[in-house]
Design a protein around this motif. Structure first.
Motif, PDB file in Angstrom:
ATOM      1  N   VAL A 206      64.658   1.553  68.177  1.00 13.22           N
ATOM      2  CA  VAL A 206      64.892   0.105  68.040  1.00 13.22           C
ATOM      3  C   VAL A 206      64.519  -0.376  66.635  1.00 13.22           C
ATOM      4  N   GLU A 207      64.799  -1.646  66.337  1.00 17.24           N
ATOM      5  CA  GLU A 207      64.436  -2.190  65.025  1.00 17.24           C
ATOM      6  C   GLU A 207      62.914  -2.283  64.897  1.00 17.24           C
ATOM      7  N   GLN A 208      62.442  -2.366  63.659  1.00 15.52           N
ATOM      8  CA  GLN A 208      60.987  -2.330  63.427  1.00 15.52           C
ATOM      9  C   GLN A 208      60.227  -3.388  64.216  1.00 15.52           C
ATOM     10  N   ASP A 209      60.766  -4.608  64.283  1.00 16.30           N
ATOM     11  CA  ASP A 209      60.047  -5.672  64.996  1.00 16.30           C
ATOM     12  C   ASP A 209      59.944  -5.367  66.490  1.00 16.30           C
ATOM     13  N   GLN A 210      60.985  -4.735  67.004  1.00 16.35           N
ATOM     14  CA  GLN A 210      60.987  -4.346  68.418  1.00 16.35           C
ATOM     15  C   GLN A 210      59.985  -3.207  68.648  1.00 16.35           C
ATOM     16  N   TYR A 211      59.947  -2.302  67.691  1.00 17.41           N
ATOM     17  CA  TYR A 211      59.014  -1.189  67.815  1.00 17.41           C
ATOM     18  C   TYR A 211      57.575  -1.713  67.816  1.00 17.41           C
ATOM     19  N   ASP A 212      57.305  -2.734  66.998  1.00 16.26           N
ATOM     20  CA  ASP A 212      55.978  -3.369  67.033  1.00 16.26           C
ATOM     21  C   ASP A 212      55.650  -3.830  68.454  1.00 16.26           C
ATOM     22  N   ARG A 213      56.632  -4.477  69.070  1.00 12.57           N
ATOM     23  CA  ARG A 213      56.394  -4.992  70.429  1.00 12.57           C
ATOM     24  C   ARG A 213      56.124  -3.864  71.411  1.00 12.57           C
ATOM     25  N   LEU A 214      56.792  -2.754  71.199  1.00 15.61           N
ATOM     26  CA  LEU A 214      56.525  -1.603  72.067  1.00 15.61           C
ATOM     27  C   LEU A 214      55.069  -1.155  71.900  1.00 15.61           C
ATOM     28  N   LEU A 215      54.609  -1.093  70.645  1.00 12.62           N
ATOM     29  CA  LEU A 215      53.219  -0.691  70.390  1.00 12.62           C
ATOM     30  C   LEU A 215      52.241  -1.697  70.997  1.00 12.62           C
ATOM     31  N   TRP A 216      52.564  -2.991  70.878  1.00 12.93           N
ATOM     32  CA  TRP A 216      51.688  -4.037  71.434  1.00 12.93           C
ATOM     33  C   TRP A 216      51.648  -3.959  72.958  1.00 12.93           C
ATOM     34  N   SER A 217      52.734  -3.451  73.546  1.00 13.13           N
ATOM     35  CA  SER A 217      52.847  -3.413  75.014  1.00 13.13           C
ATOM     36  C   SER A 217      52.053  -2.277  75.636  1.00 13.13           C
ATOM     37  N   CYS A 218      51.793  -1.239  74.840  1.00 10.81           N
ATOM     38  CA  CYS A 218      51.221  -0.022  75.421  1.00 10.81           C
ATOM     39  C   CYS A 218      49.694  -0.011  75.358  1.00 10.81           C
ATOM     40  N   ASP A 219      49.106   0.756  76.265  1.00 16.16           N
ATOM     41  CA  ASP A 219      47.648   0.916  76.277  1.00 16.16           C
ATOM     42  C   ASP A 219      47.209   1.934  75.239  1.00 16.16           C
ATOM     43  N   PHE A 220      48.128   2.824  74.892  1.00 11.61           N
ATOM     44  CA  PHE A 220      47.802   3.912  73.967  1.00 11.61           C
ATOM     45  C   PHE A 220      49.089   4.290  73.254  1.00 11.61           C
ATOM     46  N   ASN A 221      48.972   4.507  71.936  1.00 13.76           N
ATOM     47  CA  ASN A 221      50.177   4.831  71.173  1.00 13.76           C
ATOM     48  C   ASN A 221      49.998   6.120  70.383  1.00 13.76           C
ATOM     49  N   ALA A 222      50.928   7.037  70.589  1.00 18.46           N
ATOM     50  CA  ALA A 222      50.977   8.233  69.744  1.00 18.46           C
ATOM     51  C   ALA A 222      52.008   7.946  68.665  1.00 18.46           C
ATOM     52  N   VAL A 223      51.576   8.028  67.417  1.00 18.70           N
ATOM     53  CA  VAL A 223      52.432   7.670  66.287  1.00 18.70           C
ATOM     54  C   VAL A 223      52.400   8.784  65.252  1.00 18.70           C
ATOM     55  N   ARG A 224      53.162   8.618  64.180  1.00 24.59           N
ATOM     56  CA  ARG A 224      53.271   9.721  63.219  1.00 24.59           C
ATOM     57  C   ARG A 224      53.428   9.174  61.808  1.00 24.59           C
ATOM     58  N   GLY A 225      53.465  10.082  60.828  1.00 27.13           N
ATOM     59  CA  GLY A 225      53.850   9.725  59.461  1.00 27.13           C
ATOM     60  C   GLY A 225      52.947   8.687  58.845  1.00 27.13           C
ATOM     61  N   GLU A 226      53.552   7.593  58.411  1.00 27.99           N
ATOM     62  CA  GLU A 226      52.790   6.597  57.663  1.00 27.99           C
ATOM     63  C   GLU A 226      52.959   5.190  58.249  1.00 27.99           C
ATOM     64  N   ASP A 227      54.186   4.739  58.366  1.00 27.35           N
ATOM     65  CA  ASP A 227      54.377   3.338  58.745  1.00 27.35           C
ATOM     66  C   ASP A 227      54.054   3.087  60.217  1.00 27.35           C
ATOM     67  N   SER A 228      54.503   3.961  61.111  1.00 24.40           N
ATOM     68  CA  SER A 228      54.188   3.744  62.536  1.00 24.40           C
ATOM     69  C   SER A 228      52.679   3.874  62.765  1.00 24.40           C
ATOM     70  N   PHE A 229      52.049   4.718  61.965  1.00 29.41           N
ATOM     71  CA  PHE A 229      50.591   4.904  62.039  1.00 29.41           C
ATOM     72  C   PHE A 229      49.874   3.576  61.723  1.00 29.41           C
ATOM     73  N   VAL A 230      50.335   2.904  60.681  1.00 30.34           N
ATOM     74  CA  VAL A 230      49.729   1.613  60.316  1.00 30.34           C
ATOM     75  C   VAL A 230      50.048   0.560  61.390  1.00 30.34           C
ATOM     76  N   ARG A 231      51.280   0.570  61.863  1.00 28.39           N
ATOM     77  CA  ARG A 231      51.655  -0.457  62.863  1.00 28.39           C
ATOM     78  C   ARG A 231      50.830  -0.297  64.144  1.00 28.39           C
ATOM     79  N   ALA A 232      50.521   0.942  64.503  1.00 30.21           N
ATOM     80  CA  ALA A 232      49.715   1.169  65.708  1.00 30.21           C
ATOM     81  C   ALA A 232      48.302   0.618  65.508  1.00 30.21           C
ATOM     82  N   GLN A 233      47.816   0.642  64.267  1.00 31.77           N
ATOM     83  CA  GLN A 233      46.488   0.062  64.008  1.00 31.77           C
ATOM     84  C   GLN A 233      46.537  -1.453  64.172  1.00 31.77           C
TER      85      GLN A 233
END
Ligand code: TRH
Length: 377
Positions: A253-280
């Protein structure tokens, strides 16, 4: 006249290069009123993050950013006031020559990869003299006051908090992705590279007494997921269950939607650089699959971040989190550390929020870049 900024992005692989530069470009326009051109050499990858874009347009305006195709046969353009090369992707030689010849001087920055290592503070902002006679400055994102900070939009945390305080907004968002919320299930998102440790983790989740809903955006981990699940080839939207584990493949999904997915979850497995920061910024416990580098230098980066992040945690919580992250990144058994982490959950959940607040008290990366330019003038 508004200052003009050119950002150069060469897509090496994956989505991190374009993910970071697209996010930065939009923020410089929206929050700092700058005129930004984003030069990207692969519009196909850009299209994954911005599906409304035109895959063939040499120039197009998207969300206020002029997105330009960085062609191999470069056609001369007037250089901008500020030039950012992302991750040392050198701009075309003729463009650099035009920068050197420009009557009004140009600030040239190399936006580096994110790292929590100590040396970052010492190198952040240093100039290096180029053959063209120009100076190029190193700009390092980071987690400490002496670094360039992290990408964070002005209203990000307020939006995140409002979303997390509104269960209906969460349910509606997940429903828009075709995700039904199961009662009392733990919600986990999984964005990772290929990982031989996945099967061991899925085994414990399937055998757990509490149900888990695992949401997996389409991507490189699907092969390992498929191997564990068996059966026919996984497709987007598909749901499968084994034991207490419910798996669902999501569209990218688009980045803003992906943020919402991260906000929705109890735990997020992320990778690389940008998703790692967004999960924080999501303020939830996370698991980082770091981008692999030659000679395992990525493991030093992993340790540097763990040292910072686990500061202030109890010994047990720090050990559980660190051993899970090490196992995930070295292909060793994940199950024991996952079990240990479940024991420390309340502390890790509270820590994720306080880490987020601490990081948010620092100047964000886009603002830091703008300040750097002002100071340099
Ligand atoms: O895609 P990545 O693995 O990118 C990597 C790293 O940046 C690495 O450091 C770099 O060297 C390499 O690329 C070239 O992971 P990253 O950085 O998290 O980028 C993913 C981007 O994709 C991020 O901006 C979030 C975005 N994304 C979406 O927009 N929608 C989605 O559904 C998902 C799963 C991700």
């Amino acid at each position: 006249m508004r200052p003009t900024w050119d950002i150069f992005c060469s897509v090496v692989d994956n989505f991190g290069d374009i993910g970071v530069t697209w996010r930065l470009a939009r923020q410089l326009v929206a929050e700092h009123g700058l005129a930004v051109r984003l030069w990207v050499d692969d519009l196909g990858v850009f299209l994954r993050l911005c599906p409304q874009a035109d895959a063939h347009a040499p120039r197009q305006l998207q969300q206020g950013v002029e997105v330009c195709l960085w062609r191999k046969d470069w056609q001369p353009v007037e250089p901008a006031d500020v030039v950012i090369e992302a991750f040392a992707c050198t701009p075309p030689a003729t463009y650099v020559a035009a920068m050197a010849a420009r009557p009004r001087k140009v600030l040239w920055l190399n936006l580096e990869y994110l790292s929590a290592e100590d040396w970052v503070e010492g190198c952040h902002g240093l100039p290096s003299l180029q053959a063209s006679g120009l100076q190029k400055f190193f700009f390092f994102p980071g987690f400490t006051a002496g670094s360039g900070g992290l990408l964070r939009e002005l209203d990000l945390l307020a939006k995140r908090r409002a979303f997390q305080a509104d269960p209906q907004a969460r349910a509606d968002f997940l429903a828009s992705l075709g995700v039904p919320l199961l009662a009392d299930a733990r919600l986990i998102s999984l964005f990772a590279y290929e990982n031989s440790g996945l099967a061991g983790w899925l085994d414990v989740l399937a055998a757990d007494t509490r149900a888990t809903q695992l949401l997996v955006p389409e991507g490189r981990i699907l092969g390992d997921l498929q191997a564990w699940l068996g059966g026919s080839r996984l497709t987007v939207g598909e749901r499968r269950q084994r034991g207490r584990l419910h798996v669902q493949v999501l569209p990218f999904v688009e980045q803003d939607q992906y943020d919402r997915l991260l906000w929705s979850c109890d735990f997020n497995a992320v990778r690389g650089e940008d998703s790692f920061v967004r999960a924080q910024w999501a303020g939830r416990p996370l698991l980082w699959h770091i981008y692999k580098q030659d000679e395992n230098t990525h493991l030093d980066k992993l340790e540097a971040f763990l040292a910072l992040y686990t500061g202030g945690l109890s010994t047990a919580a720090a050990a559980a989190l660190s051993s899970l992250w090490r196992a995930w990144n070295t292909g060793t058994a994940v199950a024991p550390s996952w079990q240990a982490l479940l024991q420390e959950w309340p502390e890790l959940a509270a820590h994720a929020e306080s880490w987020c607040l601490e990081q948010a008290s620092q100047t964000d990366l886009a603002t830091a870049l703008v300040q750097f330019y002002r100071n340099w003038l």
